[in-house]
Design a protein around this motif. Structure first.
Motif, PDB file in Angstrom:
ATOM      1  N   LEU A   9       0.965  -1.105   0.119  1.00  0.00           N
ATOM      2  CA  LEU A   9       0.043  -0.035  -0.046  1.00  0.00           C
ATOM      3  C   LEU A   9       1.083   1.108   0.005  1.00  0.00           C
ATOM      4  O   LEU A   9       0.462   2.296  -0.624  1.00  0.00           O
ATOM      5  N   VAL A  10       1.830   1.230   0.685  1.00  0.00           N
ATOM      6  CA  VAL A  10       2.876   2.490   0.893  1.00  0.00           C
ATOM      7  C   VAL A  10       3.355   2.658  -0.402  1.00  0.00           C
ATOM      8  O   VAL A  10       3.959   3.758  -0.721  1.00  0.00           O
ATOM      9  N   GLU A  57      -4.665   5.860   9.069  1.00  0.00           N
ATOM     10  CA  GLU A  57      -5.447   5.795   7.789  1.00  0.00           C
ATOM     11  C   GLU A  57      -5.248   4.555   6.863  1.00  0.00           C
ATOM     12  O   GLU A  57      -6.122   3.982   6.262  1.00  0.00           O
ATOM     13  N   LEU A  58      -3.897   4.542   6.727  1.00  0.00           N
ATOM     14  CA  LEU A  58      -3.364   3.352   5.719  1.00  0.00           C
ATOM     15  C   LEU A  58      -3.916   1.969   6.327  1.00  0.00           C
ATOM     16  O   LEU A  58      -4.284   1.006   5.683  1.00  0.00           O
ATOM     17  N   GLU A  66      -6.210  -5.489  -2.169  1.00  0.00           N
ATOM     18  CA  GLU A  66      -4.984  -4.661  -2.494  1.00  0.00           C
ATOM     19  C   GLU A  66      -4.957  -3.949  -3.623  1.00  0.00           C
ATOM     20  O   GLU A  66      -5.889  -4.480  -4.555  1.00  0.00           O
ATOM     21  N   LEU A  67      -4.368  -2.928  -3.619  1.00  0.00           N
ATOM     22  CA  LEU A  67      -4.188  -2.119  -4.650  1.00  0.00           C
ATOM     23  C   LEU A  67      -3.671  -2.550  -5.965  1.00  0.00           C
ATOM     24  O   LEU A  67      -2.771  -3.428  -5.783  1.00  0.00           O
ATOM     25  N   LEU A  77      -7.179   1.261  -8.371  1.00  0.00           N
ATOM     26  CA  LEU A  77      -6.136   2.182  -8.610  1.00  0.00           C
ATOM     27  C   LEU A  77      -5.624   2.829  -7.591  1.00  0.00           C
ATOM     28  O   LEU A  77      -4.280   3.055  -7.300  1.00  0.00           O
ATOM     29  N   ARG A  78      -6.349   3.394  -6.713  1.00  0.00           N
ATOM     30  CA  ARG A  78      -5.960   4.015  -5.529  1.00  0.00           C
ATOM     31  C   ARG A  78      -7.130   4.242  -4.440  1.00  0.00           C
ATOM     32  O   ARG A  78      -8.246   4.146  -5.023  1.00  0.00           O
ATOM     33  N   ARG A  79      -6.802   4.419  -3.320  1.00  0.00           N
ATOM     34  CA  ARG A  79      -7.828   4.485  -2.331  1.00  0.00           C
ATOM     35  C   ARG A  79      -8.463   5.936  -2.167  1.00  0.00           C
ATOM     36  O   ARG A  79      -7.795   6.940  -2.368  1.00  0.00           O
TER      37      ARG A  79
END
Length: 191
Positions: A9-10, A57-58, A66-67, A77-79
């Motif tokens: 995620l990061v 938040e993450l 998962e993205l 694509l993204r959160r």
């Protein structure tokens, strides 16, 4: 597990580069070797690479898919944010090449029949709405154990972000926005 999902995620969000991830992993391994325990995100926090609020938040997104993966016909694509029952992603329909806001029911609710029914009711209700001031429901389904609801994606800031960034709005602009909101709510209430 969760450590891999967190690091993916990061990376996907471009919050840490590969060199920083390596430093995090080294600290995490050193803490484990010394018997200190902890998590990968504890190592990120200890190194001061992300604010605690950003880490929290993450962590909320570890409960979802998962993205970069596909969920049914949608590529995540993204959160975008969180709702009461799940997570919201910007996704792309693989065949139509259309961006959507994809609300995904958190897996911890998947076995709770009442929550699943409420999620489906919300999806059906939103799918019946057709108004310029409301996002349209496009699709709903289930894939890989995740229930999802696809909505029209609208580019731009929400009202909360606008007010935080610009401060109090001029009266005429605030009234115009309130009028649009009221029209959308009236349509939803009538439906």
């Amino acid at each position: 597990g969760d450590a891999r999902k967190f690091l993916n995620l990061v990376r996907h969000e471009n919050l840490l580069d590969e060199a920083q991830v390596e430093v995090v992993l080294a600290l995490f391994a050193r803490n484990l070797d010394r018997g200190h325990g902890g998590t990968v995100w504890d190592a990120v926090r200890e190194l001061g690479l992300l604010r605690s609020a950003d880490i929290e938040e993450l962590l909320r997104f570890l409960d979802g898919p998962e993205l970069g993966r596909r969920l049914g016909p949608y590529e995540l694509l993204r959160r975008l944010g969180r709702g009461g029952m799940g997570l919201v992603y910007l996704a792309r329909h693989a065949v139509l090449d259309r961006p959507v806001a994809l609300k995904v029911l958190a897996p911890r609710y998947a076995r709770n029949r009442r929550v699943v029914e409420r999620f489906l009711r919300e999806s059906r209700a939103a799918g019946r709405l057709n108004h310029a001031n409301l996002v349209s429901g496009i699709d709903a389904g289930e894939a890989d154990g995740f229930s999802y609801f696809a909505m029209e994606y609208v580019e731009g800031r929400n009202l909360s972000t606008l007010v935080k960034k610009e401060g109090p709005l001029p009266v005429d602009r605030a009234l115009a926005l309130a009028d649009g909101i009221a029209a959308g709510l009236a349509h939803a209430h009538a439906a």
